[in-house]
Motif scaffolding. Sequence first.
Motif, PDB file in Angstrom:
ATOM      1  N   VAL A 269       5.097  -4.999   0.151  1.00  0.00           N
ATOM      2  CA  VAL A 269       3.691  -4.592   0.238  1.00  0.00           C
ATOM      3  C   VAL A 269       2.822  -5.485  -0.643  1.00  0.00           C
ATOM      4  O   VAL A 269       3.052  -5.591  -1.855  1.00  0.00           O
ATOM      5  CB  VAL A 269       3.527  -3.124  -0.224  1.00  0.00           C
ATOM      6  CG1 VAL A 269       2.084  -2.667  -0.039  1.00  0.00           C
ATOM      7  CG2 VAL A 269       4.484  -2.207   0.522  1.00  0.00           C
ATOM      8  N   VAL A 270       1.850  -6.128  -0.031  1.00  0.00           N
ATOM      9  CA  VAL A 270       0.866  -6.884  -0.811  1.00  0.00           C
ATOM     10  C   VAL A 270      -0.026  -5.870  -1.512  1.00  0.00           C
ATOM     11  O   VAL A 270      -0.686  -5.051  -0.863  1.00  0.00           O
ATOM     12  CB  VAL A 270       0.031  -7.811   0.091  1.00  0.00           C
ATOM     13  CG1 VAL A 270      -1.097  -8.458  -0.716  1.00  0.00           C
ATOM     14  CG2 VAL A 270       0.923  -8.871   0.729  1.00  0.00           C
ATOM     15  N   GLU A 271      -0.010  -5.906  -2.830  1.00  0.00           N
ATOM     16  CA  GLU A 271      -0.847  -4.982  -3.606  1.00  0.00           C
ATOM     17  C   GLU A 271      -1.517  -5.781  -4.712  1.00  0.00           C
ATOM     18  O   GLU A 271      -0.889  -6.129  -5.701  1.00  0.00           O
ATOM     19  CB  GLU A 271      -0.011  -3.844  -4.208  1.00  0.00           C
ATOM     20  CG  GLU A 271      -0.888  -2.741  -4.764  1.00  0.00           C
ATOM     21  CD  GLU A 271      -0.297  -2.079  -5.999  1.00  0.00           C
ATOM     22  OE1 GLU A 271      -0.569  -0.895  -6.203  1.00  0.00           O
ATOM     23  OE2 GLU A 271       0.408  -2.760  -6.768  1.00  0.00           O
ATOM     24  N   ALA A 272      -2.769  -6.109  -4.507  1.00  0.00           N
ATOM     25  CA  ALA A 272      -3.459  -6.979  -5.449  1.00  0.00           C
ATOM     26  C   ALA A 272      -4.868  -6.474  -5.681  1.00  0.00           C
ATOM     27  O   ALA A 272      -5.799  -6.822  -4.948  1.00  0.00           O
ATOM     28  CB  ALA A 272      -3.488  -8.408  -4.917  1.00  0.00           C
ATOM     29  N   GLU A 273      -5.011  -5.608  -6.692  1.00  0.00           N
ATOM     30  CA  GLU A 273      -6.333  -5.049  -6.961  1.00  0.00           C
ATOM     31  C   GLU A 273      -7.266  -6.103  -7.567  1.00  0.00           C
ATOM     32  O   GLU A 273      -6.965  -6.710  -8.579  1.00  0.00           O
ATOM     33  CB  GLU A 273      -6.234  -3.829  -7.880  1.00  0.00           C
ATOM     34  CG  GLU A 273      -5.411  -4.022  -9.153  1.00  0.00           C
ATOM     35  CD  GLU A 273      -3.976  -3.570  -8.989  1.00  0.00           C
ATOM     36  OE1 GLU A 273      -3.316  -4.105  -8.081  1.00  0.00           O
ATOM     37  OE2 GLU A 273      -3.519  -2.726  -9.772  1.00  0.00           O
ATOM     38  N   GLN A 274      -8.375  -6.307  -6.868  1.00  0.00           N
ATOM     39  CA  GLN A 274      -9.428  -7.207  -7.317  1.00  0.00           C
ATOM     40  C   GLN A 274     -10.757  -6.547  -7.005  1.00  0.00           C
ATOM     41  O   GLN A 274     -10.815  -5.516  -6.337  1.00  0.00           O
ATOM     42  CB  GLN A 274      -9.341  -8.556  -6.591  1.00  0.00           C
ATOM     43  CG  GLN A 274      -8.019  -9.293  -6.755  1.00  0.00           C
ATOM     44  CD  GLN A 274      -8.058 -10.681  -6.151  1.00  0.00           C
ATOM     45  OE1 GLN A 274      -8.597 -11.600  -6.754  1.00  0.00           O
ATOM     46  NE2 GLN A 274      -7.497 -10.841  -4.965  1.00  0.00           N
ATOM     47  N   ASP A 275     -11.826  -7.148  -7.458  1.00  0.00           N
ATOM     48  CA  ASP A 275     -13.160  -6.687  -7.093  1.00  0.00           C
ATOM     49  C   ASP A 275     -13.461  -7.230  -5.701  1.00  0.00           C
ATOM     50  O   ASP A 275     -13.598  -8.444  -5.520  1.00  0.00           O
ATOM     51  CB  ASP A 275     -14.184  -7.211  -8.100  1.00  0.00           C
ATOM     52  CG  ASP A 275     -15.597  -6.714  -7.810  1.00  0.00           C
ATOM     53  OD1 ASP A 275     -15.835  -6.167  -6.712  1.00  0.00           O
ATOM     54  OD2 ASP A 275     -16.473  -6.889  -8.682  1.00  0.00           O
ATOM     55  N   PRO A 276     -13.546  -6.360  -4.677  1.00  0.00           N
ATOM     56  CA  PRO A 276     -13.759  -6.852  -3.323  1.00  0.00           C
ATOM     57  C   PRO A 276     -15.103  -7.546  -3.112  1.00  0.00           C
ATOM     58  O   PRO A 276     -15.270  -8.266  -2.127  1.00  0.00           O
ATOM     59  CB  PRO A 276     -13.641  -5.587  -2.461  1.00  0.00           C
ATOM     60  CG  PRO A 276     -13.877  -4.456  -3.386  1.00  0.00           C
ATOM     61  CD  PRO A 276     -13.396  -4.904  -4.726  1.00  0.00           C
ATOM     62  N   ALA A 277     -16.032  -7.333  -4.024  1.00  0.00           N
ATOM     63  CA  ALA A 277     -17.310  -8.043  -3.924  1.00  0.00           C
ATOM     64  C   ALA A 277     -17.135  -9.524  -4.280  1.00  0.00           C
ATOM     65  O   ALA A 277     -17.928 -10.370  -3.878  1.00  0.00           O
ATOM     66  CB  ALA A 277     -18.343  -7.408  -4.852  1.00  0.00           C
ATOM     67  N   ILE A 278     -16.050  -9.822  -5.018  1.00  0.00           N
ATOM     68  CA  ILE A 278     -15.750 -11.202  -5.407  1.00  0.00           C
ATOM     69  C   ILE A 278     -14.657 -11.783  -4.525  1.00  0.00           C
ATOM     70  O   ILE A 278     -14.746 -12.921  -4.063  1.00  0.00           O
ATOM     71  CB  ILE A 278     -15.319 -11.263  -6.894  1.00  0.00           C
ATOM     72  CG1 ILE A 278     -16.463 -10.782  -7.788  1.00  0.00           C
ATOM     73  CG2 ILE A 278     -14.884 -12.671  -7.271  1.00  0.00           C
ATOM     74  CD1 ILE A 278     -16.077 -10.638  -9.245  1.00  0.00           C
TER      75      ILE A 278
END
Length: 298
Positions: A269-278
């Motif tokens: 599972v790709v799990e990569a929390e980032q700011d989706p606005a960036i």
Amino acid sequence: MNREFVKLAIAPIGWTNDDMPELGIENSFQQCISEMALAGFTGSEVGSKYPRNPAVLKPALALRGLEICNAWFSTFFADGRGEQTIQEFRETLDFLHSMGAKVIGCSEQSGSIQGLPQPVYGVKPVFNELEWQRVADGYNHLAELASEKGISVCLHHHMGTGIQTPEEIDQFMGVVNQNVYLLFDTGHVYASELNQQAVVNVLEKHLGRIRHVHLKDCRTAVLSRVKQDNISFMGGVCQGMFTVPGDGDIDFAPIFSLLEKSGYRGWMVVEAEQDPAIANPLEYALKARQFIRENTGL
């Protein structure tokens, strides 16, 4: 890797962050699952915007060729909240069973600092002997409950918790029964140790009991700044300490090789929390899918 054994999913945390809902508040459930499918994934974990009624969720996923593979579940055994944990676990277990999932990813959150405005590389919880015994007894019980529905309980080691470091992962795996498994998260081992070899070592040591894999990459320069400047876990997420596989500094070649040689069966599972606005969620989902295709043949 063998397509019959290994399936690919992506977590909705790249679209909306459940720990900080303002990250991605503009992204809807429908957009999230549509873009997952568009990027070429066939599975998803559960997010806060997902309907919890299987009669609603199943058709929405099926329309896009997706299925639920796992959901996060917080446990609080070390601090003595076992009864409450077990009651809530039964509800999540029933939901996942109705969705056809075979794994439930549990994280021991007693004393966790991951959601607090304090340095993630600061004072994290360290369990004493009694707390470890409570955790072991609790997870053994959860595993028995889950096995009745054909589901495996997996420990999700995590930054800022009492089971973060390789040594703590080893201790957990040593005190629980053999029917308690590990959710191996590349990014959290790397972030904990800032060391590539640590990731490989944890994987190699526990290969036989890994039932679920999170593929998360890290940006070492950002992690170093988070550590040096005493930044919180969510502050680090906002600054980009995590990213999708192939976009950071983790070498995934030995990871994929070990999983393939071990005959791993399950979800990656790709799990990569980032700011989706960036970090545009679809753009990064496509980037991750291409990297996995090029490096595993999946």
